[in-house]
Scaffold this active site. Sequence first.
Site, PDB file in Angstrom:
ATOM      1  N   SER A  34       0.832  -1.213   0.000  1.00 23.65           N
ATOM      2  CA  SER A  34       0.000   0.000   0.000  1.00 23.65           C
ATOM      3  C   SER A  34       0.859   1.252   0.000  1.00 23.65           C
ATOM      4  O   SER A  34       0.415   2.310  -0.412  1.00 23.65           O
ATOM      5  CB  SER A  34      -0.987  -0.013   1.167  1.00 23.65           C
ATOM      6  OG  SER A  34      -0.408  -0.558   2.322  1.00 23.65           O
ATOM      7  N   GLU A  55       2.405  -1.319  14.440  1.00 23.73           N
ATOM      8  CA  GLU A  55       2.797   0.063  14.144  1.00 23.73           C
ATOM      9  C   GLU A  55       3.503   0.735  15.315  1.00 23.73           C
ATOM     10  O   GLU A  55       4.379   1.579  15.114  1.00 23.73           O
ATOM     11  CB  GLU A  55       1.576   0.892  13.729  1.00 23.73           C
ATOM     12  CG  GLU A  55       0.956   0.470  12.394  1.00 23.73           C
ATOM     13  CD  GLU A  55      -0.031  -0.675  12.523  1.00 23.73           C
ATOM     14  OE1 GLU A  55      -0.291  -1.118  13.673  1.00 23.73           O
ATOM     15  OE2 GLU A  55      -0.555  -1.132  11.494  1.00 23.73           O
ATOM     16  N   PHE A  80      -3.136   4.800  11.519  1.00 28.10           N
ATOM     17  CA  PHE A  80      -2.489   4.006  12.576  1.00 28.10           C
ATOM     18  C   PHE A  80      -1.239   4.713  13.100  1.00 28.10           C
ATOM     19  O   PHE A  80      -0.961   4.728  14.288  1.00 28.10           O
ATOM     20  CB  PHE A  80      -2.148   2.605  12.054  1.00 28.10           C
ATOM     21  CG  PHE A  80      -3.305   1.923  11.378  1.00 28.10           C
ATOM     22  CD1 PHE A  80      -4.590   2.040  11.885  1.00 28.10           C
ATOM     23  CD2 PHE A  80      -3.122   1.178  10.224  1.00 28.10           C
ATOM     24  CE1 PHE A  80      -5.674   1.427  11.260  1.00 28.10           C
ATOM     25  CE2 PHE A  80      -4.190   0.561   9.594  1.00 28.10           C
ATOM     26  CZ  PHE A  80      -5.460   0.686  10.107  1.00 28.10           C
TER      27      PHE A  80
END
Lengths: 313, 274
Positions: A34, A55, A80
């Site tokens: 992504s 994350e 995130f």
Amino acid sequence: MASAKIGDVICQEMIGAVAKDRNVLAVTSDSRGSAALNPFAAKWPENIVEMGIAEQNSVTVSAGLAHSGKRPFTFAPAAFLTMRSIEQVKVDVAYSNTNVKLIGISGGNSYSYLGATHHSLQDLAITRAIPNLEVYMPADQHQARALMQYLTTSNHPAYVRIGKVALPDVYSDDETAFQQPGHGQVVLDLGHDVTIITAGETLHIALDAARQLEQTGIHAQVVDPVSIKPLDQALINQVADQTHHLVTLEEHSRIGGLGAAVAEIIAPRGDTKLNIIGFPDAPVIAGTQDEVFHFYQMDAPAVAQQVKTWLEK
Amino acid sequence: MEIKALELKAAQMRLATWQMIYRAKNGHTGSDLSCADILVALYYSALKQTPATFTDPNRDRYIQSKGHAVEILYSVLADRGYFPKEALATYSQFNSDFIGHPTNHINGIELNTGSLGHGLGLATGIALAGKLDQRDYHVYTLMGDGEQAEGSVWEAAMAAGNYKLDNLTAIIDHNRLQITGPTEQVMNSEPLAQKYAAFGFNVVEVNGNDMAALVAALQAPNETGKPQLILADTIKGKGISFAENQAGWHHRIPTPEEYAAGVAELEAVIGGLQ
Ligand SMILES: [Mg+2]
């Protein structure tokens, strides 16, 4: 008109940066696809550090890497990176002053139908409130390229918010698109009735809105700060002197973002009005990004109409 | 240094810490005393770092994840010469760099800690950089056992295990107490040895208040190809009889009578070792 996805530009710049400095790393949290980093991973497999879907640890590990001389660019969905990991950003990056570049991908409403879990409409509010953290929103490929040239050589913590879709070129070359932190510019100057201030994915919308306003006899300026923090205070004061009517447009909650940053500068003046256009303080409706912008009156015709109505009040 | 000399050093560091906390009326007394032996063993027998090499890219690194036990760290760093001992007079005073959690404004401190659950991830990043750059430094981090409830600890443990970071040694100050009471009652994180082993660590269990055992564990080369966890069984408040094993002493400040009694106990130990 030429256009490009900012993620692709960043990937190409990352590839070039490693060629010059092997300490440059891409840190990903199962996000290399992504983040459009597959070409980077193919070219420099040793320079991509996979942290899995974690994350928080991704940011903390990046701080440890930076403390040991590496130059990590930490990629994760903006939602995130700036929410789940915000304490790691505050403590391990900003407070410890580690040279981590946080790249928030698919920012704002980019994930559209995926819902509020994936939207980052509060990221500017939270990141710009953290001391020692620069905040950027590149608006086209030229600006993204010039910004990356700066980021790959700077030693300062920074957060960059980018979107998913291809953005039309606003600038003609890299050199004029980005100069330095805290330096914005007037991108279009059709007169001094009103100034529209916006950054990132909404810049081309503001430019369209200004041209539509021109046809109704309203002469608008468009300002691109690009650097949300530090914000170009001199430029904001300059355009306030010129028009005394500022409109901010942002893919962000109307609370705490670019509009609030501009308000903090102009409120003490007492001579300039401000209209903050952005997402309402409410759950976001489902739709494509274009549909959602239209619904919230944030597409070019609606922005032009809102500005016109506001000036006529 | 010989074990007896290290034991003397630990008693002296406990006394310096006890005095610092009493003077400032601020500090994590029980937490400091608990890990005094660990810090002395680390800084005087294992960590390849001196004030002169603190910025050397090949130095060993130490990250104190349980940042609240900062007073014992300050005492050790001052004794090692990272800054003048007189500087500690400003501890917990207005505009001092010597605040209640470690910051990198202090010479000898690598990164800012104090929010629990960050140290293992920082150490993981440092260890990973060492592998990437093919440097042979070692990184150590000290966590609390109450801290093991932080989810970020386990994200970091997973990554350290995944990358087989045998240049990383995590130590847990396993005193089985935290501010509210026994760790097993507040939030049971046991069995820690099995959990870390399952995350890919080589686990070594030692008595964390036994200097000889600590030195042996820290000096033993790690040839397992895995990150190492030293699960150091300790006594919170160790060295001052009435503070030992009392959760209430987590950050209690001694009364004048307690202070005098503590000084007397530690001076007796120091006298016996000298
Ligand atoms: Mg404990």
